[in-house]
Design a protein around this motif. Structure first.
Motif, mmCIF file in Angstrom:
data_model
loop_
_atom_site.group_PDB
_atom_site.id
_atom_site.type_symbol
_atom_site.label_atom_id
_atom_site.label_comp_id
_atom_site.label_asym_id
_atom_site.label_seq_id
_atom_site.Cartn_x
_atom_site.Cartn_y
_atom_site.Cartn_z
ATOM 1 N N ALA A 1 0.827 -1.212 0.000
ATOM 2 C CA ALA A 1 0.000 0.000 0.000
ATOM 3 C C ALA A 1 0.858 1.257 0.000
ATOM 4 O O ALA A 1 0.493 2.263 -0.623
ATOM 5 C CB ALA A 1 -0.924 -0.003 1.224
ATOM 6 N N LEU A 2 2.003 1.190 0.676
ATOM 7 C CA LEU A 2 2.900 2.348 0.740
ATOM 8 C C LEU A 2 3.496 2.667 -0.620
ATOM 9 O O LEU A 2 3.600 3.824 -1.028
ATOM 10 C CB LEU A 2 4.015 2.071 1.754
ATOM 11 C CG LEU A 2 4.988 3.200 2.053
ATOM 12 C CD1 LEU A 2 4.264 4.354 2.735
ATOM 13 C CD2 LEU A 2 6.127 2.697 2.946
ATOM 14 N N GLY A 3 3.901 1.611 -1.362
ATOM 15 C CA GLY A 3 4.507 1.803 -2.679
ATOM 16 C C GLY A 3 5.910 2.356 -2.589
ATOM 17 O O GLY A 3 6.333 2.863 -1.550
ATOM 18 N N GLY A 4 6.661 2.233 -3.662
ATOM 19 C CA GLY A 4 7.985 2.851 -3.729
ATOM 20 C C GLY A 4 9.121 1.952 -3.273
ATOM 21 O O GLY A 4 10.095 1.776 -3.995
ATOM 22 N N ASP A 5 9.004 1.370 -2.087
ATOM 23 C CA ASP A 5 10.108 0.580 -1.527
ATOM 24 C C ASP A 5 9.983 -0.875 -1.983
ATOM 25 O O ASP A 5 9.562 -1.755 -1.233
ATOM 26 C CB ASP A 5 10.089 0.669 -0.001
ATOM 27 C CG ASP A 5 11.345 0.067 0.634
ATOM 28 O OD1 ASP A 5 12.155 -0.537 -0.102
ATOM 29 O OD2 ASP A 5 11.516 0.193 1.865
ATOM 30 N N ARG A 6 10.382 -1.125 -3.217
ATOM 31 C CA ARG A 6 10.225 -2.456 -3.796
ATOM 32 C C ARG A 6 11.189 -3.468 -3.179
ATOM 33 O O ARG A 6 10.901 -4.659 -3.129
ATOM 34 C CB ARG A 6 10.414 -2.401 -5.317
ATOM 35 C CG ARG A 6 9.309 -1.613 -6.003
ATOM 36 C CD ARG A 6 9.560 -1.447 -7.489
ATOM 37 N NE ARG A 6 9.566 -2.697 -8.208
ATOM 38 C CZ ARG A 6 8.475 -3.354 -8.590
ATOM 39 N NH1 ARG A 6 7.281 -2.880 -8.285
ATOM 40 N NH2 ARG A 6 8.557 -4.483 -9.255
ATOM 41 N N PHE A 7 12.328 -2.992 -2.699
ATOM 42 C CA PHE A 7 13.285 -3.900 -2.078
ATOM 43 C C PHE A 7 12.685 -4.513 -0.807
ATOM 44 O O PHE A 7 12.703 -5.735 -0.616
ATOM 45 C CB PHE A 7 14.582 -3.156 -1.747
ATOM 46 C CG PHE A 7 15.635 -4.011 -1.111
ATOM 47 C CD1 PHE A 7 16.545 -4.702 -1.888
ATOM 48 C CD2 PHE A 7 15.711 -4.129 0.271
ATOM 49 C CE1 PHE A 7 17.519 -5.506 -1.301
ATOM 50 C CE2 PHE A 7 16.679 -4.922 0.865
ATOM 51 C CZ PHE A 7 17.576 -5.613 0.074
ATOM 52 N N SER A 8 12.135 -3.664 0.068
ATOM 53 C CA SER A 8 11.531 -4.167 1.308
ATOM 54 C C SER A 8 10.302 -5.018 1.016
ATOM 55 O O SER A 8 10.055 -6.023 1.699
ATOM 56 C CB SER A 8 11.151 -3.000 2.223
ATOM 57 O OG SER A 8 12.300 -2.314 2.660
ATOM 58 N N LEU A 9 9.516 -4.619 0.010
ATOM 59 C CA LEU A 9 8.345 -5.408 -0.351
ATOM 60 C C LEU A 9 8.763 -6.785 -0.849
ATOM 61 O O LEU A 9 8.143 -7.799 -0.490
ATOM 62 C CB LEU A 9 7.520 -4.685 -1.408
ATOM 63 C CG LEU A 9 6.287 -5.437 -1.937
ATOM 64 C CD1 LEU A 9 5.344 -5.805 -0.800
ATOM 65 C CD2 LEU A 9 5.550 -4.586 -2.990
ATOM 66 N N ALA A 10 9.814 -6.852 -1.655
ATOM 67 C CA ALA A 10 10.306 -8.143 -2.146
ATOM 68 C C ALA A 10 10.671 -9.054 -0.987
ATOM 69 O O ALA A 10 10.304 -10.240 -0.964
ATOM 70 C CB ALA A 10 11.508 -7.934 -3.059
ATOM 71 N N GLN A 11 11.374 -8.501 -0.024
ATOM 72 C CA GLN A 11 11.769 -9.288 1.145
ATOM 73 C C GLN A 11 10.540 -9.786 1.908
ATOM 74 O O GLN A 11 10.479 -10.963 2.303
ATOM 75 C CB GLN A 11 12.636 -8.434 2.064
ATOM 76 C CG GLN A 11 13.155 -9.179 3.281
ATOM 77 C CD GLN A 11 14.054 -8.312 4.149
ATOM 78 O OE1 GLN A 11 13.768 -7.131 4.350
ATOM 79 N NE2 GLN A 11 15.135 -8.874 4.641
#
Length: 211
Positions: free
Chosen positions: A150-160
């Motif tokens: 929902a936050l978007g932008g931080d794809r690295f943290s989302l991937a983890q």
């Protein structure tokens, strides 16, 4: 950032010595220099040294936590760094307490730093998986992935977080849910870094375990 650790150590130590002389051990500037030295130690794999530097900074950041102009992300990040070092040395209870403390400050983070306050949920989920406590890991891993998406932008943290959630669902034998989560996270890692990065290999490893 360029992995030139020896000159980095020289400059960071000089900065720390100057800050210590100017502001004393309880100065925010001195504590910030400690964080730089801690991050350097972590990059070199020296978790004990990194933890010792972070533990110098934490009391100072805690003391200023309620100051209106204090950047609370410094405290949240330092608590998380200390928790990583504790987890690496097998001190799971201490790591859990530090990540829980970091989460307690998360609502005070400005919008631009919101991801810093979500990440401890992912790390706690990993910690509970280390303990074999899947029941506690699931809601944290799920919550982190939903909030980061929902936050978007931080794809690295989302991937983890997606790979972590997939690992949890795999441990629950929910393989049909686990596989697409890990595939998506692995694809995001490849896009954010490159296809030969170890994080991508880690995603493939988790997928192989699911199969």
């Amino acid at each position: 950032g360029q992995a030139k650790l020896e000159p980095a150590a020289h400059y960071l130590r000089e900065a720390y010595d100057l800050d210590l002389n100017l502001y004393g051990p309880d100065g925010l500037q001195t504590a910030s220099a400690c964080v730089g030295l801690a991050n350097l130690a972590y990059r070199g794999g020296d978790y004990a040294s990194g933890l010792s530097w972070i533990e110098k900074a934490l009391p100072v950041f805690r003391k200023h936590a309620n100051d209106p102009d204090f950047e609370i992300r410094l405290l949240v990040g330092s608590l998380s760094d200390a928790a990583f070092a504790k987890r690496a040395s097998g001190k799971f209870d201490e790591a859990e307490a530090l990540w829980r403390e970091a989460l307690s400050y998360a609502p005070r983070l400005p919008a631009k730093n919101r991801g810093v306050g979500i990440a401890p949920k992912t790390f706690l989920a990993q910690l509970y998986m280390d303990r074999g406590d899947v029941e506690k890991a699931d809601p944290l891993a799920y919550g982190a992935s939903q909030e980061l998406r929902a936050l978007g932008g931080d794809r690295f943290s989302l991937a983890q977080s997606l790979i972590d959630l997939g690992s949890v669902r795999s441990a629950e034998s929910r393989y049909s849910e686990a596989e697409p989560l890990v595939q998506e996270g692995t694809r995001m890692y490849a896009e954010a870094q490159d296809e030969d990065h170890p994080n991508v290999a880690y995603g493939f490893l988790i997928l192989s375990g699911i199969h």
